[in-house]
Write a protein that holds these residues in place. Structure first.
Motif, short mmCIF file in Angstrom:
data_model
loop_
_atom_site.label_atom_id
_atom_site.label_comp_id
_atom_site.label_asym_id
_atom_site.label_seq_id
_atom_site.Cartn_x
_atom_site.Cartn_y
_atom_site.Cartn_z
N ALA A 22 1.16 -1.22 -0.04
CA ALA A 22 -0.19 -0.22 0.17
C ALA A 22 0.70 1.41 -0.03
N LEU A 23 0.76 2.13 -0.84
CA LEU A 23 1.58 3.10 -1.03
C LEU A 23 0.04 4.28 -1.13
N GLY A 24 1.25 5.89 -0.39
CA GLY A 24 1.00 6.40 -0.17
C GLY A 24 1.04 7.50 -1.53
N SER A 25 0.11 8.46 -1.26
CA SER A 25 -0.26 9.57 -2.29
C SER A 25 1.91 10.21 -2.82
N HIS A 26 1.75 10.13 -4.47
CA HIS A 26 2.77 10.91 -5.01
C HIS A 26 2.25 12.60 -5.45
N TYR A 27 2.66 13.49 -5.61
CA TYR A 27 2.52 14.39 -5.97
C TYR A 27 3.21 14.97 -7.17
N ARG A 28 2.41 15.76 -7.68
CA ARG A 28 3.57 16.19 -8.93
C ARG A 28 4.09 17.27 -8.43
N LEU A 29 5.37 17.80 -8.90
CA LEU A 29 6.97 18.56 -8.35
C LEU A 29 5.76 20.54 -8.62
N ILE A 62 11.67 14.08 -14.64
CA ILE A 62 11.02 13.84 -13.09
C ILE A 62 9.68 14.52 -12.57
N GLU A 63 8.98 14.57 -12.24
CA GLU A 63 7.29 15.10 -12.48
C GLU A 63 6.85 15.09 -11.26
N THR A 64 7.18 13.52 -9.59
CA THR A 64 6.54 13.46 -9.18
C THR A 64 7.05 13.82 -7.92
N THR A 65 7.04 13.45 -7.09
CA THR A 65 7.86 12.72 -6.22
C THR A 65 8.22 11.44 -5.86
N GLU A 66 7.25 10.72 -5.99
CA GLU A 66 7.62 9.57 -5.88
C GLU A 66 9.44 9.26 -7.19
N GLY A 67 9.50 10.43 -8.69
CA GLY A 67 10.99 10.32 -9.49
C GLY A 67 11.00 11.17 -9.30
N PHE A 68 11.22 11.63 -8.28
CA PHE A 68 12.15 12.90 -7.88
C PHE A 68 12.52 11.67 -6.51
N GLU A 79 19.85 20.86 -0.55
CA GLU A 79 18.10 20.80 -1.25
C GLU A 79 17.35 19.64 -1.50
N ILE A 80 18.62 19.14 -2.11
CA ILE A 80 18.07 17.94 -2.84
C ILE A 80 17.66 16.79 -1.82
N LEU A 81 18.43 16.49 -1.31
CA LEU A 81 18.28 15.80 0.23
C LEU A 81 17.42 15.87 1.17
N THR A 82 17.42 17.48 1.43
CA THR A 82 16.34 17.47 2.21
C THR A 82 14.66 17.09 2.01
N PHE A 83 14.52 17.35 0.66
CA PHE A 83 13.27 16.71 -0.71
C PHE A 83 13.42 15.39 -0.06
N ALA A 84 14.53 14.93 -0.81
CA ALA A 84 14.03 13.75 -0.93
C ALA A 84 13.54 12.71 0.23
N ARG A 85 13.72 12.97 1.61
CA ARG A 85 13.75 12.81 3.16
C ARG A 85 12.46 12.92 3.43
N LEU A 86 11.89 14.49 2.32
CA LEU A 86 10.44 14.26 3.33
C LEU A 86 9.36 13.37 2.00
N CYS A 87 9.98 13.63 0.72
CA CYS A 87 9.04 12.21 0.02
C CYS A 87 9.74 10.84 0.21
N GLU A 88 10.55 10.44 0.79
CA GLU A 88 10.63 9.44 1.91
C GLU A 88 9.54 9.26 2.42
N LEU A 89 8.60 9.77 3.24
CA LEU A 89 7.84 9.86 3.87
C LEU A 89 6.11 9.61 3.22
N LEU A 90 6.29 10.74 1.50
CA LEU A 90 4.91 11.31 0.65
C LEU A 90 5.04 8.95 1.04
N GLN A 91 5.20 8.24 0.89
CA GLN A 91 5.29 6.64 0.43
C GLN A 91 4.24 6.57 1.69
#
Length: 158
Positions: free
Chosen positions: A22-29, A48-54, A77-89
Motif C-alpha cells: 500500500a503506497l501513499g500519494s505521490h504528488y506532482r512537483l 522527473i515530475e512527481t515526488t516518487e520520480g524525484f 536541498e535535494i537531500l532535504t526534499f528527498a527525505r520529505l518524499c520518503e515520508l510521502l510513500q
C-alpha cells in the motif's frame, strides 16, 4: 483505538502479509511550491515530475550529486526534499504531515520506524502548536499506523 483505525490497521496488515504494497500519494512537483520555474524545467527535462520520480532519482549520494549537477539544485536541498518524499510513500502522510514529522525531528522513514507512538504524538503536537503546519494534529492511532508502514516503504535513501 477507534473502530475505523482498527479496521485500517487490520486491512493494512492483511495486505502486507499477502504481498500487496500500500503506497501513499505521490504528488506532482509543480503543485508543491517547492522549486523555482527554472528548477522545475530542469527536473522535467530529466523526466522527473512527481515526488516518487524525484525520490527514485535521489536514492544515494552519487545520484544526488548527479541530480544537483544537472539541475542546479544544491545537494543539501535535494537531500532535504528527498527525505520529505520518503515520508510521502506512507499512506495518510501528505506534504503537510511529512513537514510536521520532519519538524518534530523525524529524519527519515527508517527513523520513523523506530519511534514510540505516544512520544512522537506528543512531540508532533508541541511542534504543531508553535509552527501550525497542519490544521489538526495526527492522533496516536495515525502515528502508530505511520510507524508500522515506515518499515514497508519501497524506497529508502542511503
Amino acid at each position: 483505538m477507534k473502530t475505523g483505525s482498527k479496521w485500517f490497521l487490520i486491512v493494512s496488515l492483511l495486505l502486507t502479509f499477502h504481498g500487496v504494497q500500500a503506497l501513499g500519494s505521490h504528488y506532482r512537483l509543480n503543485a508543491l511550491d517547492r522549486f523555482t520555474g527554472a528548477q522545475l524545467d530542469a527536473l522535467t527535462a530529466l523526466d522527473i515530475e512527481t515526488t516518487e520520480g524525484f525520490l527514485v532519482r535521489a536514492l544515494d549520494s552519487a545520484a544526488r550529486g548527479e541530480l544537483s549537477a544537472r539541475t542546479g539544485i544544491s545537494e543539501l536541498e535535494i537531500l532535504t526534499f528527498a527525505r520529505l518524499c520518503e515520508l510521502l510513500q506512507i499512506e495518510g502522510v501528505g506534504p503537510r504531515a511529512a513537514s510536521l514529522l520532519r519538524a518534530a525531528g523525524v529524519a527519515s522513514v527508517s527513523d520513523l520506524a523506530t519511534r514510540d507512538p505516544e512520544e512522537l504524538t506528543a512531540r508532533v503536537a508541541e511542534v504543531n502548536a508553535v509552527e501550525t503546519l497542519t490544521g489538526v494534529n495526527p492522533t496516536v492511532e495515525n502515528i502508530s499506523a505511520w510507524i508500522a508502514a515506515a518499515a514497508q516503504v519501497p524506497h529508502q535513501l542511503e
